[in-house]
Design an enzyme around this catalytic site. Structure first.
Site, PDB file in Angstrom:
ATOM      1  N   GLY A   1       0.777  -1.219   0.000  1.00 23.11           N
ATOM      2  CA  GLY A   1       0.000   0.000   0.000  1.00 23.11           C
ATOM      3  C   GLY A   1       0.810   1.270   0.000  1.00 23.11           C
TER       4      GLY A   1
ATOM      5  N   TRP B   1      -3.318  -2.186   9.908  1.00 25.33           N
ATOM      6  CA  TRP B   1      -2.418  -1.903   8.776  1.00 25.33           C
ATOM      7  C   TRP B   1      -1.197  -1.266   9.417  1.00 25.33           C
ATOM      8  CZ3 TRP B   1      -4.064   0.510   3.473  1.00 25.33           C
ATOM      9  CH2 TRP B   1      -2.977   1.092   2.843  1.00 25.33           C
TER      10      TRP B   1
ATOM     11  N   ASP C   1      -8.501   5.983   2.093  1.00 28.76           N
ATOM     12  CA  ASP C   1      -7.478   6.718   2.825  1.00 28.76           C
ATOM     13  C   ASP C   1      -6.846   7.782   1.934  1.00 28.76           C
ATOM     14  OD1 ASP C   1      -6.581   4.364   1.411  1.00 28.76           O
ATOM     15  OD2 ASP C   1      -4.570   4.717   2.196  1.00 28.76           O
ATOM     16  N   ASP C   2      -6.214   8.746   2.594  1.00 32.02           N
ATOM     17  CA  ASP C   2      -5.441   9.798   1.918  1.00 32.02           C
ATOM     18  C   ASP C   2      -6.268  10.553   0.881  1.00 32.02           C
ATOM     19  OD1 ASP C   2      -3.432   8.865   3.519  1.00 32.02           O
ATOM     20  OD2 ASP C   2      -2.284   7.904   1.934  1.00 32.02           O
TER      21      ASP C   2
ATOM     22  N   ASN D   1       2.314   0.286   9.460  1.00 31.39           N
ATOM     23  CA  ASN D   1       3.228   0.947   8.527  1.00 31.39           C
ATOM     24  C   ASN D   1       4.689   0.731   8.906  1.00 31.39           C
ATOM     25  OD1 ASN D   1       1.666   2.137   6.420  1.00 31.39           O
ATOM     26  ND2 ASN D   1       0.796   3.532   7.927  1.00 31.39           N
TER      27      ASN D   1
ATOM     28  N   ASN E   1       2.728  -3.089   5.965  1.00 29.38           N
ATOM     29  CA  ASN E   1       2.924  -2.309   4.741  1.00 29.38           C
ATOM     30  C   ASN E   1       4.430  -2.249   4.508  1.00 29.38           C
ATOM     31  OD1 ASN E   1       2.515  -0.674   2.518  1.00 29.38           O
ATOM     32  ND2 ASN E   1       2.203   1.198   3.704  1.00 29.38           N
TER      33      ASN E   1
ATOM     34  N   ASP F   1       8.284   4.797   2.165  1.00 30.96           N
ATOM     35  CA  ASP F   1       7.968   5.833   1.185  1.00 30.96           C
ATOM     36  C   ASP F   1       8.015   7.228   1.789  1.00 30.96           C
ATOM     37  OD1 ASP F   1       5.666   5.644   2.712  1.00 30.96           O
ATOM     38  OD2 ASP F   1       4.314   5.188   1.046  1.00 30.96           O
TER      39      ASP F   1
ATOM     40  N   TYR G   1      -7.867   6.912   9.450  1.00 33.11           N
ATOM     41  CA  TYR G   1      -7.412   5.542   9.665  1.00 33.11           C
ATOM     42  C   TYR G   1      -6.485   5.395  10.864  1.00 33.11           C
ATOM     43  CZ  TYR G   1      -3.539   7.395   6.811  1.00 33.11           C
ATOM     44  OH  TYR G   1      -2.525   8.171   6.299  1.00 33.11           O
TER      45      TYR G   1
END
Length: 587
Positions: free
Chosen positions: A137, A352, A244-245, A354, A387, A359, A299
């Site tokens: 993701g 989820w 999301d985002d 991270n 992720n 990134d 989230y």
């Protein structure tokens, strides 16, 4: 064994497998499990695998009479994906609650076989968490098709059952979500679904329509369902709507703006109505789908908001909600926080996580231990998935620990798991293990889970300055230089010794940078020696060499976005600080 089984009882009736083994199907069987068993027996030197009588028999899919003979209870009462492995008296029974359990029993048998021998044992095992695996993701350069195929093999080999396809920079996933996948891309997705099935991994297709979704537009709903149907036709049975985002206060049609109130409450209602319609008009019409998932716009955190209230009160209770913790990349996720998340969202929570995603950390490859997650999370969430990084092969260090944490969090030891992951990457080779640990130390900092960089190098340089301050330059150099030489040599050893070529390929820029930084650090010692001897010419030459080496390190670029825009970070804040102090001390 990894992941560590829930229950293991040793027996004293192990045996050699010999040249001939009978492989007999029990009441249940599984073709993928049979493939694993046959590969294991062949690797062990078994020449003949028959379906008739033999001195040694492997019962694939259970044998009630053999289990009774061995005094072992069958797997039937264990949780989903549970299994039993019983080895003794020239018999091997691989029994599972379901097909996935049988497959895991076969994998465990593969770990038990040493040479041609297998020790007597009874293993009763099952996963603690329902969802274990990864979500692709991240932003930036997506993985290649080969990366994904290999990743699915890795998940399956480590008893992880979830892969979520959600690369932000796949245009058909996000920017052009309405558009059908081209035939060639659809064929690749089909191959991924087949590979996932072979590895007992649920391929979860995620779609991110939130940048332009018109919630009241039936055409948009039909476009979303058409995308899901195309993947369903390929064999996908798990789906996720990722919202999301996005700017959830921005509506993309006048009808939406008229129907929904402004702010988070209106957005939560709009999203709930979308998910409800998918659930009731599509998911519930198919008997073989996994629970529908969604990624909320809010989230992270556990704050009570109009948006979360809308999801809690309006969205169908069958939908699983993703959550990243109290922050986007939190240093810790506690059991209490997870309980609050379940309460505030009012749905099953899938974390989820991270990590080790990079990134947001351009120039960094994140190889530190997976830390800060409490075992008690399993009491409040249905799973924890990773992720990963833009670098698929290098992400396996962290994924190894995700597998262990998700399977049996009560026994999870982050440092022990990290060392096992390193050892697996090194194929058990001691020199490669040492090189990987040194390299990983230089890539510790992420500013989120790990706030101090290069702790091992930090400790060694601090010891150096203590000895220096005591007036013993020679002793300080003698203590530190072997470690700096090991930094310089680590990249070559890693490239030579890792069993996964993808690791070395993906870490190439950072390995090159580590080599130059190792040389620069050693050159700093020569500058100190020249300064102690009063040799100003050698000091100047040494400084020039250090500057040249650092420049070489900082000219390197990885090929992937966002890392292609900056130089690899290696021991920053530690290596460069040491060099600065050296040059200052001889000025």
């Amino acid at each position: 064994m990894t992941p560590e089984p829930q229950q293991t009882t040793r027996r004293d009736d192990g045996f050699d497998l010999g040249d001939t083994v009978a492989l007999v199907h029990g009441p249940a069987t599984d073709a993928d499990a049979e493939r694993v068993v046959r590969e294991t027996l062949t690797k062990a030197g078994v020449r003949t695998i028959s379906d008739g009588p033999a001195e040694v028999t492997v019962w694939l899919g259970g044998s009630a009479s053999t289990l009774e003979q061995l005094g072992v209870a069958p797997a039937g009462l264990l949780p989903a994906e549970g299994y039993v492995v019983a080895v003794g008296a020239q018999q091997v029974v691989l029994d599972g609650v379901d097909a996935r359990g049988i497959y895991y029993a076969a994998q465990t048998f593969a770990q038990l076989v040493q040479g041609n021998h297998v020790d007597g044992v009874e293993i009763r095992d099952w996963p603690t968490m329902r969802y274990r695996g990864s979500i692709e993701g991240f932003y930036g350069t997506p993985w290649s098709h080969a990366d994904r195929l290999d990743h699915l093999d890795y998940l399956g080999a480590h008893r992880m059952n979830t892969y979520e396809y959600a690369p932000k920079d796949d245009p058909y996933h996000r920017e052009q979500w309405r558009d059908p996948y081209p035939a060639d891309k659809l064929a690749e997705l089909g191959e991924l679904i087949d590979r996932a099935r072979r590895n007992k991994v649920d391929f979860t297709f995620a779609l991110s329509p939130g940048l332009s979704m018109r919630y009241t537009d039936d055409a948009d709903f039909r476009a979303l369902i058409a995308k899901f149907e195309a993947l369903y036709a390929l064999g996908a049975r798990a789906f996720n709507v990722a919202l999301d985002d996005i700017e959830y206060e921005t509506w993309h049609s006048a009808d939406d703006e008229e129907r929904y109130a402004p702010g988070g409450g209106g957005a939560g209602l709009a999203q709930s109505e979308l998910l409800n319609r998918i659930q009731r008009e599509w998911v519930e019409t198919k008997a073989d789908l996994a629970p529908l998932q969604m990624v909320p716009t809010e989230y992270y955190n556990v704050d009570e908001t109009p948006y979360k209230q809308a999801l809690r009160e309006q969205m169908d209770g069958a939908v699983v909600v993703h959550w990243t913790g109290i922050g986007v990349v939190p240093e810790a996720i506690t059991s209490a926080q997870a309980a609050e998340a379940k309460a505030v969202f009012g749905h099953d929570i899938l974390i989820w996580d991270n990590y080790p995603v990079n990134d947001y950390a351009a120039g960094r490859i994140l190889l530190a231990a997976y830390s800060g997650r409490e075992p008690g999370l399993a009491d409040h969430v249905v799973g924890v998935i990773s992720n990963p990084m833009n670098q698929a092969g290098a992400s396996k260090l962290a994924l190894y620990s995700f597998a262990e944490f998700g399977w049996n969090p009560a026994t999870y030891d982050e440092q022990a798991s990290w060392h096992r992951a390193i050892a697996e990457t090194a194929g058990g080779d001691a020199e490669t293990i040492a090189a990987l640990e040194i390299f990983a130390d230089l890539t510790t900092y992420d500013g989120k889970l790990h706030l101090a960089n290069a702790p091992a190098l930090t400790a060694k340089t601090a010891a150096f300055w203590r000895t220096w301050d005591a007036g013993d330059l020679a002793g300080a150099i003698a203590d530190l230089e072997p470690y700096l030489e090991a930094i310089e040599n680590a990249p070559g050893q890693i490239r030579q010794g890792v069993i996964d070529p993808a690791f070395a390929d993906e870490a190439d820029a950072w390995l090159d940078a580590a080599f130059y930084w190792g040389q620069a650090l050693r050159q700093a010692l020569r500058v100190l020696e020249a300064g102690a001897e009063g040799n100003s010419s050698d000091v100047a030459t040494g400084r020039d060499q250090i500057n040249h080496l650092v420049t070489q390190a900082e000219e390197i670029r990885d090929i992937r976005l966002p890392h292609s825009k900056t130089h690899p970070r290696i021991g920053d804040g530690v290596a460069d600080t040491f060099i600065s102090r050296v040059t200052d001390s001889v000025s």
